[in-house]
Design an enzyme around this catalytic site. Structure first.
Site, mmCIF file in Angstrom:
data_model
loop_
_atom_site.group_PDB
_atom_site.id
_atom_site.type_symbol
_atom_site.label_atom_id
_atom_site.label_comp_id
_atom_site.label_asym_id
_atom_site.label_seq_id
_atom_site.Cartn_x
_atom_site.Cartn_y
_atom_site.Cartn_z
ATOM 1 N N LEU A 188 45.162 -18.299 10.490
ATOM 2 C CA LEU A 188 43.989 -17.648 9.932
ATOM 3 C C LEU A 188 42.858 -17.766 10.954
ATOM 4 O O LEU A 188 42.696 -18.810 11.589
ATOM 5 C CB LEU A 188 43.548 -18.310 8.623
ATOM 6 C CG LEU A 188 44.226 -17.872 7.330
ATOM 7 C CD1 LEU A 188 43.732 -18.735 6.174
ATOM 8 C CD2 LEU A 188 43.981 -16.409 7.033
ATOM 9 N N ASP A 189 42.066 -16.705 11.111
ATOM 10 C CA ASP A 189 40.899 -16.777 11.986
ATOM 11 C C ASP A 189 39.982 -17.909 11.529
ATOM 12 O O ASP A 189 39.944 -18.234 10.329
ATOM 13 C CB ASP A 189 40.124 -15.456 11.956
ATOM 14 C CG ASP A 189 40.857 -14.328 12.665
ATOM 15 O OD1 ASP A 189 41.728 -14.624 13.509
ATOM 16 O OD2 ASP A 189 40.556 -13.150 12.369
ATOM 17 N N PRO A 190 39.218 -18.506 12.440
ATOM 18 C CA PRO A 190 38.337 -19.618 12.059
ATOM 19 C C PRO A 190 37.416 -19.310 10.887
ATOM 20 O O PRO A 190 37.203 -20.164 10.022
ATOM 21 C CB PRO A 190 37.549 -19.885 13.347
ATOM 22 C CG PRO A 190 38.484 -19.488 14.440
ATOM 23 C CD PRO A 190 39.225 -18.297 13.906
ATOM 24 N N ALA A 214 37.922 -17.110 8.510
ATOM 25 C CA ALA A 214 38.671 -16.695 7.327
ATOM 26 C C ALA A 214 38.944 -17.899 6.436
ATOM 27 O O ALA A 214 39.022 -19.046 6.894
ATOM 28 C CB ALA A 214 39.980 -16.032 7.732
ATOM 29 N N ARG A 241 41.360 -7.377 10.747
ATOM 30 C CA ARG A 241 40.255 -6.851 11.548
ATOM 31 C C ARG A 241 40.579 -5.467 12.117
ATOM 32 O O ARG A 241 39.714 -4.599 12.217
ATOM 33 C CB ARG A 241 39.907 -7.819 12.675
ATOM 34 C CG ARG A 241 39.182 -9.078 12.197
ATOM 35 C CD ARG A 241 38.866 -9.998 13.356
ATOM 36 N NE ARG A 241 40.047 -10.626 13.911
ATOM 37 C CZ ARG A 241 40.231 -10.893 15.212
ATOM 38 N NH1 ARG A 241 39.314 -10.547 16.095
ATOM 39 N NH2 ARG A 241 41.322 -11.494 15.633
#
Length: 301
Positions: A46-48, A50, A181
Site C-alpha cells: 500500500l502507498d504510504p 493509503a 492512482r
C-alpha cells in the site's frame, strides 16, 4: 557462515488496518518486532498515504503470499477533479488544471471503459523497475520515463458518492497489479477534466478485511505480550481460493519431504492447484495428479 536470523518460529497471518503515513515495510517490521517473529512479509504493498488492509504473513504463512497477492481486492477512494499531479495523488505537485466538471451521468458512462481486462500504465512515481532501477527514484530526479502498459483485470468500478463538484468517491474491485492512482489519472483524462487520488483505502484483499484488522496503535500497545498473538489467523486462510484435499498418513509423510503424496479428493481436475491437510494441519500446496498431490510448497509446522 551465514548469520542466523533471530526470533521465534511463529506462523500465521496478522491483518493490519494500516494508517496513513507509514510504508508497508515499516508495518511489517513493527509486526515482526512486536511478535518477536523470525520471518514476516506482506501480501501487497500500500502507498504510504493509503490506509486499510495490509495482510502480514508470519513464518510458514509467507509461502502462501502469492495466492493472496493474486486474489481480488477492493479499494474505496476519492478522486479530486480538475487537477493532475506528477505523482497522480495529493502528495505531488500540480502540473495541470481544468475548469471542466463532468456530470454524474458522464462519469458513470466513462467508468465502463475501465472494467474488464484493461491496460494500465503505472505512475511515474511507482516501484516498477526501469532498466533495473525503481521508477520513483528516476522521477525524483526529474526524469520522465516511458513505462510500458500492463494488463489489469477490473471486476467492477462504481461511483459511490459525489460530495461536491470537485470530488467523486469510487469503489474498485480488481486483480493483481492495479494502480488506483493510474485509474484516477486516466479517468480524469477520459473525462477531459484531469484528476488525481485524494484518499485511498483498501477495504479487503482476498479473505482479509480492514474492518476485522488490528490497528497500528494496538500493535504498539500489545507488543511482546500474549494478547497480540490472539489476533493471529491460521496459515491456511492464505489458501482460501484453493480447494482443500486430505492427505493420508503415508501421503503426509511423503509430502513433508517434498515428494508426491497420496490424497483424498473429490471433483478435482487433473493438474488443478490445491492444498493438502493432515489431522487439521496444512501440509503442502501443489498440483493434483490422479490421487496424488505434487507439492510446490511444503509447510514445516
Amino acid at each position: 557462515m551465514a548469520r542466523r536470523r533471530k526470533g521465534r518460529d511463529i506462523s500465521g497471518w496478522l491483518v493490519v488496518d494500516k494508517p496513513a503515513g507509514l510504508t508497508s515495510n515499516a508495518v511489517v517490521n513493527k509486526v515482526r518486532w512486536a511478535l518477536d517473529a523470525k520471518k514476516a512479509g506482506h501480501a501487497g504493498t500500500l502507498d504510504p498515504e493509503a490506509t486499510g488492509t495490509l495482510a502480514v504473513a508470519l513464518g510458514e504463512a509467507t509461502k502462501t503470499v502469492p495466492f493472496v497477492t493474486d486474489a481480488l481486492k477492493a479499494y474505496d477512494f476519492t478522486v479530486t477533479l480538475g487537477a493532475a499531479t506528477n505523482t497522480d495523488d495529493a502528495e505531488g505537485e500540480v502540473i495541470a488544471t481544468s475548469d471542466l466538471r463532468p456530470s454524474d451521468d458522464e462519469i458513470k458512462e466513462a467508468l465502463h471503459a475501465f472494467v474488464g481486462d484493461i491496460s494500465q500504465v503505472p505512475p511515474q512515481f511507482s516501484a516498477v523497475k526501469i532498466d533495473g532501477e525503481r521508477a520513483y527514484k528516476r522521477a525524483r530526479d526529474g526524469e520522465e520515463m516511458e513505462i510500458a502498459a500492463r494488463p489489469l483485470f477490473v471486476e467492477s468500478l462504481l461511483l459511490l458518492d459525489r460530495p461536491d463538484a470537485d470530488h467523486i468517491r469510487l469503489e474498485m474491485v480488481c486483480g493483481k497489479g492495479g494502480y488506483v492512482r493510474s485509474i484516477a489519472r486516466d479517468l480524469g483524462r477520459a473525462l477531459g477534466c484531469l484528476g488525481h487520488v485524494h484518499h485511498l483505502r483498501r477495504t479487503w484483499s482476498g479473505p482479509f478485511e480492514a474492518a476485522k484488522g488490528i490497528s497500528f496503535a494496538q500493535i504498539e500497545e500489545m507488543a511482546r505480550t500474549p494478547e497480540l498473538e490472539q489476533f493471529l489467523l491460521p496459515l491456511e486462510l492464505g489458501l482460501a481460493d484453493l480447494p482443500e484435499v486430505r492427505a493420508t498418513a503415508e501421503g503426509a509423510a511423503r509430502l513433508r519431504h517434498g515428494n508426491p503424496g497420496m490424497v483424498i479428493a473429490q471433483g478435482l481436475d487433473y493438474g488443478e492447484d490445491c492444498w493438502a491437510s493432515f489431522e487439521g494441519q496444512p501440509v503442502a500446496v501443489g498440483s493434483y495428479r490422479g490421487g496424488e498431490l505434487h507439492p510446490s510448497r511444503v509447510f514445516n509446522l
